[in-house]
Design a protein around this motif. Structure first.
Motif, PDB file in Angstrom:
ATOM      1  N   LYS A 134       0.827  -1.200   0.000  1.00 45.46           N
ATOM      2  CA  LYS A 134       0.000   0.000   0.000  1.00 45.46           C
ATOM      3  C   LYS A 134       0.866   1.257   0.000  1.00 45.46           C
ATOM      4  O   LYS A 134       0.600   2.197  -0.776  1.00 45.46           O
ATOM      5  CB  LYS A 134      -0.944   0.017   1.208  1.00 45.46           C
ATOM      6  N   GLN A 135       1.869   1.303   0.824  1.00 47.23           N
ATOM      7  CA  GLN A 135       2.713   2.488   0.892  1.00 47.23           C
ATOM      8  C   GLN A 135       3.463   2.714  -0.416  1.00 47.23           C
ATOM      9  O   GLN A 135       3.670   3.859  -0.830  1.00 47.23           O
ATOM     10  CB  GLN A 135       3.697   2.373   2.065  1.00 47.23           C
ATOM     11  N   GLU A 136       3.862   1.627  -1.061  1.00 43.16           N
ATOM     12  CA  GLU A 136       4.542   1.778  -2.353  1.00 43.16           C
ATOM     13  C   GLU A 136       3.579   2.316  -3.410  1.00 43.16           C
ATOM     14  O   GLU A 136       3.955   3.177  -4.224  1.00 43.16           O
ATOM     15  CB  GLU A 136       5.118   0.435  -2.788  1.00 43.16           C
ATOM     16  N   TRP A 137       2.317   1.855  -3.384  1.00 41.07           N
ATOM     17  CA  TRP A 137       1.342   2.372  -4.344  1.00 41.07           C
ATOM     18  C   TRP A 137       1.016   3.830  -4.053  1.00 41.07           C
ATOM     19  O   TRP A 137       0.813   4.633  -4.983  1.00 41.07           O
ATOM     20  CB  TRP A 137       0.061   1.539  -4.320  1.00 41.07           C
ATOM     21  N   ILE A 138       0.971   4.202  -2.792  1.00 45.53           N
ATOM     22  CA  ILE A 138       0.747   5.616  -2.450  1.00 45.53           C
ATOM     23  C   ILE A 138       1.873   6.479  -3.011  1.00 45.53           C
ATOM     24  O   ILE A 138       1.640   7.566  -3.565  1.00 45.53           O
ATOM     25  CB  ILE A 138       0.621   5.778  -0.921  1.00 45.53           C
ATOM     26  N   ARG A 139       3.088   5.976  -2.917  1.00 42.49           N
ATOM     27  CA  ARG A 139       4.213   6.724  -3.471  1.00 42.49           C
ATOM     28  C   ARG A 139       4.116   6.797  -5.000  1.00 42.49           C
ATOM     29  O   ARG A 139       4.457   7.822  -5.607  1.00 42.49           O
ATOM     30  CB  ARG A 139       5.531   6.059  -3.047  1.00 42.49           C
ATOM     31  N   VAL A 140       3.638   5.725  -5.622  1.00 44.69           N
ATOM     32  CA  VAL A 140       3.427   5.734  -7.076  1.00 44.69           C
ATOM     33  C   VAL A 140       2.441   6.838  -7.457  1.00 44.69           C
ATOM     34  O   VAL A 140       2.677   7.614  -8.389  1.00 44.69           O
ATOM     35  CB  VAL A 140       2.907   4.363  -7.564  1.00 44.69           C
ATOM     36  N   LEU A 141       1.327   6.915  -6.721  1.00 45.85           N
ATOM     37  CA  LEU A 141       0.340   7.958  -6.981  1.00 45.85           C
ATOM     38  C   LEU A 141       0.958   9.342  -6.843  1.00 45.85           C
ATOM     39  O   LEU A 141       0.715  10.235  -7.671  1.00 45.85           O
ATOM     40  CB  LEU A 141      -0.836   7.813  -6.019  1.00 45.85           C
ATOM     41  N   GLU A 142       1.765   9.524  -5.822  1.00 48.03           N
ATOM     42  CA  GLU A 142       2.381  10.832  -5.586  1.00 48.03           C
ATOM     43  C   GLU A 142       3.380  11.183  -6.683  1.00 48.03           C
ATOM     44  O   GLU A 142       3.498  12.352  -7.085  1.00 48.03           O
ATOM     45  CB  GLU A 142       3.035  10.849  -4.205  1.00 48.03           C
ATOM     46  N   LYS A 143       4.087  10.172  -7.192  1.00 45.00           N
ATOM     47  CA  LYS A 143       5.022  10.429  -8.289  1.00 45.00           C
ATOM     48  C   LYS A 143       4.285  10.895  -9.541  1.00 45.00           C
ATOM     49  O   LYS A 143       4.719  11.833 -10.217  1.00 45.00           O
ATOM     50  CB  LYS A 143       5.833   9.166  -8.600  1.00 45.00           C
ATOM     51  N   PRO A 167      -9.477   0.726  -1.056  1.00 46.17           N
ATOM     52  CA  PRO A 167     -10.174   1.935  -0.588  1.00 46.17           C
ATOM     53  C   PRO A 167      -9.213   3.062  -0.197  1.00 46.17           C
ATOM     54  O   PRO A 167      -9.463   4.232  -0.511  1.00 46.17           O
ATOM     55  CB  PRO A 167     -10.978   1.433   0.617  1.00 46.17           C
ATOM     56  N   ASP A 168      -8.112   2.701   0.454  1.00 43.21           N
ATOM     57  CA  ASP A 168      -7.144   3.727   0.849  1.00 43.21           C
ATOM     58  C   ASP A 168      -6.471   4.349  -0.368  1.00 43.21           C
ATOM     59  O   ASP A 168      -6.174   5.553  -0.385  1.00 43.21           O
ATOM     60  CB  ASP A 168      -6.090   3.129   1.782  1.00 43.21           C
ATOM     61  N   LEU A 169      -6.219   3.545  -1.397  1.00 42.47           N
ATOM     62  CA  LEU A 169      -5.600   4.081  -2.613  1.00 42.47           C
ATOM     63  C   LEU A 169      -6.557   5.008  -3.357  1.00 42.47           C
ATOM     64  O   LEU A 169      -6.147   6.053  -3.873  1.00 42.47           O
ATOM     65  CB  LEU A 169      -5.155   2.939  -3.528  1.00 42.47           C
ATOM     66  N   ILE A 170      -7.824   4.627  -3.412  1.00 41.37           N
ATOM     67  CA  ILE A 170      -8.826   5.492  -4.041  1.00 41.37           C
ATOM     68  C   ILE A 170      -8.929   6.814  -3.284  1.00 41.37           C
ATOM     69  O   ILE A 170      -8.935   7.894  -3.892  1.00 41.37           O
ATOM     70  CB  ILE A 170     -10.186   4.780  -4.089  1.00 41.37           C
ATOM     71  N   LYS A 171      -9.009   6.721  -1.978  1.00 46.19           N
ATOM     72  CA  LYS A 171      -9.119   7.928  -1.152  1.00 46.19           C
ATOM     73  C   LYS A 171      -7.925   8.843  -1.368  1.00 46.19           C
ATOM     74  O   LYS A 171      -8.073  10.071  -1.505  1.00 46.19           O
ATOM     75  CB  LYS A 171      -9.229   7.531   0.322  1.00 46.19           C
ATOM     76  N   HIS A 172      -6.729   8.264  -1.430  1.00 49.49           N
ATOM     77  CA  HIS A 172      -5.526   9.071  -1.602  1.00 49.49           C
ATOM     78  C   HIS A 172      -5.463   9.670  -3.004  1.00 49.49           C
ATOM     79  O   HIS A 172      -5.042  10.824  -3.164  1.00 49.49           O
ATOM     80  CB  HIS A 172      -4.281   8.217  -1.336  1.00 49.49           C
ATOM     81  N   SER A 173      -5.883   8.905  -3.995  1.00 46.20           N
ATOM     82  CA  SER A 173      -5.850   9.433  -5.368  1.00 46.20           C
ATOM     83  C   SER A 173      -6.781  10.627  -5.510  1.00 46.20           C
ATOM     84  O   SER A 173      -6.448  11.615  -6.191  1.00 46.20           O
ATOM     85  CB  SER A 173      -6.215   8.338  -6.371  1.00 46.20           C
ATOM     86  N   LEU A 174      -7.944  10.554  -4.877  1.00 43.24           N
ATOM     87  CA  LEU A 174      -8.886  11.682  -4.925  1.00 43.24           C
ATOM     88  C   LEU A 174      -8.350  12.873  -4.146  1.00 43.24           C
ATOM     89  O   LEU A 174      -8.532  14.028  -4.544  1.00 43.24           O
ATOM     90  CB  LEU A 174     -10.243  11.246  -4.378  1.00 43.24           C
ATOM     91  N   LYS A 175      -7.681  12.601  -3.039  1.00 40.11           N
ATOM     92  CA  LYS A 175      -7.058  13.682  -2.258  1.00 40.11           C
ATOM     93  C   LYS A 175      -6.017  14.418  -3.093  1.00 40.11           C
ATOM     94  O   LYS A 175      -5.865  15.648  -2.982  1.00 40.11           O
ATOM     95  CB  LYS A 175      -6.413  13.094  -1.000  1.00 40.11           C
ATOM     96  N   LEU A 176      -5.329  13.676  -3.952  1.00 39.92           N
ATOM     97  CA  LEU A 176      -4.316  14.276  -4.810  1.00 39.92           C
ATOM     98  C   LEU A 176      -4.925  14.974  -6.027  1.00 39.92           C
ATOM     99  O   LEU A 176      -4.207  15.636  -6.777  1.00 39.92           O
ATOM    100  CB  LEU A 176      -3.327  13.208  -5.285  1.00 39.92           C
TER     101      LEU A 176
END
Length: 442
Positions: A134-143, A167-176
């Motif tokens: 999950k943390q690696e995918w969050i970093r991917v989204l941020e990149k 769900p956490d990845l979707i939430k973070h992608s929308l936050k970005l």
């Protein structure tokens, strides 16, 4: 007024980028930015300053695309199949990317899949992947956010097999600020999972379904998959998620496309995306036998466009040169501009490996890894992407001498590679024969 479907607006140095939840990406430049800023504050077009009313036709287009809405301007009744982008790819054959970032990024977060579609094009490339955390995918989204990409789509394998992180990845992608959607086969679409996705903010979801005729769809996607997909559509709609359907067009379903669109429209499905058949695990003989008659494909699209159906139908980037029933001018008006390889798209495998598109996902076309390599270096300077962008300069003269070459860009390079083993040859599934070919008219 600004339409509720506008997801994100980014002011760049010389343009304004606008993204909607249904995938429309526009770049406004010059005084059209000032025009747009004036429009988004007004309820009626008649209230717009007189010097901007010269853009009434453009305002109509923005209304049609769900970017603006006015009490005194309504959507055009005429429907033209379309993937709406700006026209930068028109006659663009340079080594430099047409866009400074990929417009759409497909994130394959799961290598596993609980379905068994006979033409799956990603299973082999993902089977040995070690999935990112999950943390690696969050970093991917941020990149990708830092790089400027406006849209992400969660795919697989089957993304719902990773409900522990999705769900956490979707939430973070929308936050970005990403335009965000998900594609699923529907097997794990149930009230429990959908509630979690809604809580995360998911607004739009694509269901994989090739036909409303059970025998046809189940033979392509697996026994029982028709009932599963239809139940998933109802479940998603019940929870307020906008539903679209992804359909692979083949010889098995091409003659039924209008009836299928009519059926989906009756269910309240808002989007139907028609995808070009990829070889996947099919052997050459079976693959060739499943290639649809694209003249029939065009006739079915024409029938849909002339109908009163509300469903919005789009075709993927590889289908432009096969639209034989449409005139060149209609293709231009629909803003579809052929194979965008190296210019608009990037695919991320479950282990972070990067590929130019789902039709070219073997080691030969691996671009790097998002967790280890510099994204900007890959996009601007990567040798493989540069070579792929140059391909349109070296394709067969059967393409370059065609009257529609600047629109279709030689069509699908993946299909050329799969059928002929040569990226530089013409797409052998193209049935268009130039301006002397008989065109079927309305």
């Amino acid at each position: 007024m600004l339409h509720k479907n506008v997801r994100r607006m980014d002011k760049r140095e010389d343009y304004l980028a606008i993204l909607t939840i249904n995938g429309v990406f526009l770049k406004l430049t010059g005084d059209k930015i000032e025009f747009f800023n004036e429009c988004k504050e007004k309820e009626k077009f008649s209230e717009i300053k007189s010097e901007f009313r010269k853009y009434k036709e453009y305002a109509q287009e923005l209304v049609n695309l769900d970017v603006l809405e006015f009490e005194d301007v309504h959507k055009d009744d005429k429907k033209i199949f379309a993937i709406k982008k700006d026209r930068k790819l028109m006659n663009y054959f340079k080594e430099k990317p047409a866009y400074e970032f990929p417009i759409v990024v497909h994130l394959g977060i799961s290598k596993a899949c609980n379905a068994n579609c006979i033409y799956c094009s990603v299973r082999e490339s993902q089977k040995d992947c070690i999935e990112l955390s999950k943390q690696e995918w969050i970093r991917v989204l941020e990149k990708f956010k830092d790089f400027g990409a406006p849209q992400v789509g969660f795919t697989g394998g089957e993304p719902l097999l990773r409900m522990d992180i999705l769900p956490d990845l979707i939430k973070h992608s929308l936050k970005l600020g990403f335009g965000t959607n998900m594609t699923t086969n529907g097997i794990l679409v149930n009230d429990k999972n959908v509630k979690k996705l809604v809580m995360a903010g998911l607004e739009q979801c694509q269901i994989s379904l090739d036909s409303h005729i059970e025998e046809v769809n189940d033979n392509l996607r697996g026994r029982g998959m028709t009932k599963i997909a239809l139940k998933a559509i109802k479940t998603l709609q019940k929870h307020g998620i906008v539903v679209g359907v992804d359909t692979v067009v083949s010889s098995k379903n091409v003659s039924q496309l209008y009836d299928f669109a009519e059926f989906l429209d009756s269910l309240g499905v808002e989007y139907l995306t028609l995808l070009k058949l990829k070889k996947g695990f099919l052997n050459q003989e079976v693959f060739r036998g499943m290639i649809p008659e694209y003249e029939e494909f065009g006739k079915q699209l024409l029938k849909i466009s002339n109908s009163d159906l509300k469903i919005q139908v789009t075709v993927d980037c590889a289908a432009t040169n096969n639209m034989q029933v449409f005139t060149k001018q209609e293709l231009l008006q629909s803003n579809i501009f052929g194979c965008p390889i190296g210019h608009t798209l990037m695919v991320v495998n479950p282990n972070g490996d990067l590929y130019p598109c789902v039709a070219l996902m073997n080691e030969e076309f691996r671009l790097g890894n998002i967790t280890k390599d510099n994204l900007a270096e890959i996009w601007y300077k990567g040798k493989k992407l540069k070579e792929l962008r140059r391909i349109t300069n070296y394709v067969s003269d059967k393409c370059t001498k065609c009257s529609r070459f600047e629109i279709c860009r030689a069509s699908c390079r993946g299909t050329s590679y799969e059928l002929l083993g040569n990226l530089k040859d013409r797409d052998p599934t193209c049935g268009f024969r130039g301006k002397n070919k008989k065109i079927f008219r309305r």
